[in-house]
Design a protein around this motif. Structure first.
Motif, PDB file in Angstrom:
ATOM      1  N   UNK A  67       0.834  -1.205   0.000  1.00  0.00           N
ATOM      2  CA  UNK A  67       0.000   0.000   0.000  1.00  0.00           C
ATOM      3  C   UNK A  67       0.867   1.253   0.000  1.00  0.00           C
ATOM      4  N   UNK A  68       2.001   1.208   0.710  1.00  0.00           N
ATOM      5  CA  UNK A  68       2.912   2.358   0.719  1.00  0.00           C
ATOM      6  C   UNK A  68       3.303   2.735  -0.704  1.00  0.00           C
ATOM      7  N   UNK A  69       3.611   1.729  -1.529  1.00  0.00           N
ATOM      8  CA  UNK A  69       3.994   2.040  -2.902  1.00  0.00           C
ATOM      9  C   UNK A  69       2.790   2.413  -3.764  1.00  0.00           C
ATOM     10  N   UNK A  70       1.636   1.808  -3.504  1.00  0.00           N
ATOM     11  CA  UNK A  70       0.432   2.166  -4.252  1.00  0.00           C
ATOM     12  C   UNK A  70       0.020   3.618  -4.000  1.00  0.00           C
ATOM     13  N   UNK A  71       0.294   4.092  -2.793  1.00  0.00           N
ATOM     14  CA  UNK A  71      -0.065   5.472  -2.448  1.00  0.00           C
ATOM     15  C   UNK A  71       0.663   6.470  -3.345  1.00  0.00           C
ATOM     16  N   UNK A  72       1.840   6.092  -3.847  1.00  0.00           N
ATOM     17  CA  UNK A  72       2.545   6.987  -4.762  1.00  0.00           C
ATOM     18  C   UNK A  72       1.702   7.311  -5.993  1.00  0.00           C
ATOM     19  N   UNK A  73       0.848   6.388  -6.409  1.00  0.00           N
ATOM     20  CA  UNK A  73      -0.055   6.633  -7.533  1.00  0.00           C
ATOM     21  C   UNK A  73      -1.366   7.236  -7.041  1.00  0.00           C
ATOM     22  N   UNK A  74      -1.924   6.646  -5.973  1.00  0.00           N
ATOM     23  CA  UNK A  74      -3.250   7.032  -5.499  1.00  0.00           C
ATOM     24  C   UNK A  74      -3.312   8.463  -4.983  1.00  0.00           C
ATOM     25  N   UNK A  75      -2.172   9.038  -4.604  1.00  0.00           N
ATOM     26  CA  UNK A  75      -2.181  10.417  -4.108  1.00  0.00           C
ATOM     27  C   UNK A  75      -2.481  11.428  -5.215  1.00  0.00           C
ATOM     28  N   UNK A  76      -2.410  10.981  -6.499  1.00  0.00           N
ATOM     29  CA  UNK A  76      -2.741  11.877  -7.612  1.00  0.00           C
ATOM     30  C   UNK A  76      -1.556  12.520  -8.280  1.00  0.00           C
ATOM     31  N   UNK A  77      -0.349  11.967  -8.056  1.00  0.00           N
ATOM     32  CA  UNK A  77       0.838  12.615  -8.606  1.00  0.00           C
ATOM     33  C   UNK A  77       0.842  12.598 -10.134  1.00  0.00           C
ATOM     34  N   UNK A  78       0.215  11.599 -10.762  1.00  0.00           N
ATOM     35  CA  UNK A  78       0.199  11.559 -12.229  1.00  0.00           C
ATOM     36  C   UNK A  78      -0.588  12.727 -12.808  1.00  0.00           C
ATOM     37  N   UNK A  79      -1.504  13.296 -12.030  1.00  0.00           N
ATOM     38  CA  UNK A  79      -2.238  14.475 -12.491  1.00  0.00           C
ATOM     39  C   UNK A  79      -1.297  15.666 -12.634  1.00  0.00           C
ATOM     40  N   UNK A  80      -0.284  15.724 -11.768  1.00  0.00           N
ATOM     41  CA  UNK A  80       0.661  16.841 -11.815  1.00  0.00           C
ATOM     42  C   UNK A  80       1.830  16.562 -12.752  1.00  0.00           C
ATOM     43  N   UNK A  81       2.265  15.296 -12.866  1.00  0.00           N
ATOM     44  CA  UNK A  81       3.414  15.004 -13.722  1.00  0.00           C
ATOM     45  C   UNK A  81       3.079  15.147 -15.204  1.00  0.00           C
TER      46      UNK A  81
END
Length: 548
Positions: free
Chosen positions: A336-350
């Motif tokens: 889950x720690x690694x999944x949070x890297x995606x789920x936090x929405x960072x791809x929206x900003x990248x």
């Protein structure tokens, strides 16, 4: 010499009976397990005293002293981590190419207004192709590294990436480009797990979080190089505008191959294989000449005791063993720690370059924002190294997610007005830059430290493989979602798409608060004991532990 004398006095005065220095509220290994270990390991008492000396000494080491005692461990870990530059470089390339005029003309479709767009399906396909390859590469890397070691597996992956780059460079159509991304993903999968776990296994506690999070910095370095290369070639109108960026990737494998060839094998891997003499030689190759032979013997005893302890708790080292007994909880946390890297929405900003272009800004301005975004991400990671001396990784995760959730809500509300207002576009872009900085100082680098520290040493590679594959699977879904949110041929939500990511970011915040433990300052043996005794996540940092 004064420090060595102090350490000698400390060793001489260390009680032979560890129980004599324990306070009543200290967490220790249960009697039943210790008795079982005594039956199988006749010299356990001697090993425990030696391991305790090594553990105490490592806890007392400060950051500067750790650098002086482990200079070659730092050097080799940093060289091997450069392999991640290639992944960050290429994934940033493919995401940025969607807003790149020459790339869209070559691989996109012509719209009614005369412009070109890569279709949403191919946008998702190209980004997900690499992650599909990484999923397979991770699984094989975990199996091969357990059998052949880190060095051989890394060298094989580096040779493979040199070959697969040819497919990207000579791509004639979007299908060939997709195949190249899948093939490149195979060695990238190996890099994702082996760089982080190697850094964790060659470094002492004081350096562990720095070397593991340096992997994240390498990803950011690759990203900013890719953005800068694309920005410099933006005015080219021929095919070399997108072929040159792919060709640059051939530089990195050669550099890393040289470093890996001289790097010693992980001493923890050698301990797991029962090759104690080789493990000591490897440890000697990672440390300075100041470390005495008896000092190295203590460290080897610490590794042996930790490994034997974990064998008694869970003897298996297969992927299935990650979901059994005590290790089930550890696997859940790292996944889950690694999944949070995606789920936090960072791809929206990248995807900021594409986001800004869709908002009506010119391509050059959009890519300038992209350069700024990556630069802030790198700055955040460097700042993280200073912040984590005072703030634990759990705290950074909790507060980082809270701030990012707030930013996504604001961007979502800014996206409600009709398109065409450049002031709103600039404001949204600025907030996304802040989002990336917050991510870069919290969730981004802290993740790499957490996923390498929290698994047991015997299942570290397999746990990281499973966790990273969970990240890749969630990343695939996130890529499909992100493409649909921004693409004019799909939902075209613009800033309002931030509301969708708010849901996932909020769920991540709740899970983190209740389930993420704090490993800062804990040795592998101490973490084993905390998980075995089922200590609640919020109490990890408050419990006294003595596994010896």
């Amino acid at each position: 010499m004064q420090k060595d004398d102090q350490r000698a006095d400390h060793i001489e005065n260390t009680p032979a009976d560890p129980a004599s220095v324990l306070s009543p509220d200290t967490l220790v290994v249960c009697d039943e397990l210790r008795l079982r270990m005594v039956e199988k390991i006749p010299n356990l008492a001697e090993l425990l005293v030696s391991a305790r000396r090594a553990s105490d000494f490592e806890h007392q080491m400060k950051l500067l002293e750790s650098f002086k005692l482990y200079p070659k461990a730092v050097l080799f870990s940093m060289i091997i981590s450069i392999a991640i530059v290639m992944e960050g470089y290429d994934l940033t390339l493919i995401a940025s190419f969607f807003g790149y005029p020459t790339f869209r003309e070559k691989f996109g479709v012509r719209l009614a207004d005369g412009s070109y767009q890569v279709t949403p399906h191919w946008q998702s396909g190209l980004q997900n192709g690499a992650q599909v390859g990484e999923i397979l590469g991770l699984v094989f890397a975990g199996l091969l590294a357990d059998r052949f070691g880190y060095k051989m597996t890394l060298l094989g992956a580096l040779v493979m990436i040199i070959c697969t780059i040819f497919v990207l460079f000579f791509a004639q159509n979007i299908g060939m480009l997709f195949a190249g991304e899948v093939l490149c993903g195979l060695p990238w999968g190996a890099f994702q797990t082996l760089t982080t776990t190697y850094a964790a296994e060659v470094s002492p506690i004081a350096l562990r979080s720095y070397l593991t999070t340096y992997v994240n910095l390498c990803w950011g370095i690759g990203s900013i190089i890719a953005t800068g290369v694309l920005r410099s070639l933006l005015r080219r109108s021929d095919e070399w505008a997108w072929r040159i960026p792919y060709a640059i990737q051939w530089f990195w494998p050669v550099l890393v191959i040289i470093g890996v060839s001289f790097a010693p094998e992980s001493p923890w891997w050698l301990i797991r294989k029962g090759r104690l003499d080789e493990a000591k030689r490897s440890l000697r190759s990672l440390t300075s000449h100041r470390r005495s032979s008896s000092d190295l013997d203590d460290t080897i005893s610490f590794m042996v005791v930790t490994n034997e302890h974990e064998k008694f708790v869970n003897d298996g080292v297969s992927y299935w063993d990650c979901f059994k007994g005590v290790d089930r909880r550890r696997t859940e946390v790292v996944c889950v720690v690694w999944m949070v890297q995606v789920l936090c929405g960072v791809s929206f900003s990248t995807n900021i370059a594409y986001f800004m272009e869709q908002a009506g800004l010119p391509a050059t301005t959009a890519f300038d924002f992209g350069v700024g975004l990556v630069g802030l991400g790198l700055t955040g990671t460097v700042c993280f190294w200073f912040v984590m001396q005072y703030v634990g990784r759990r705290t950074l995760y909790v507060w980082g997610l809270a701030i990012m959730l707030t930013i996504l809500l604001i961007v979502g509300f800014l996206g409600i007005p009709a398109a065409g207002d450049t002031s709103i576009a600039y404001a949204s872009g600025a907030l996304l830059l802040v989002f990336v900085f917050v991510y870069g100082i919290t969730v981004g680098p802290a993740c790499y430290s957490l996923v390498s520290e929290l698994p047991s040493t015997r299942l570290r590679i397999k746990s990281v493989v499973i966790a990273r594959n969970c990240y890749n699977i969630v990343g695939i879904a996130g890529n499909f979602l992100q493409a649909a949110i921004l693409n004019r041929l799909a939902w075209n939500l613009r800033g309002k798409g931030a509301f969708i990511w708010c849901i996932f970011c909020g769920i991540s915040f709740v899970w983190t608060y209740f389930r993420l433990p704090e490993p800062t300052g804990r040795s592998s043996a101490e973490l084993d004991l905390l998980f075995e005794q089922k200590i609640p996540a919020r109490k990890f940092s408050k419990i006294k532990v003595d596994p010896f």
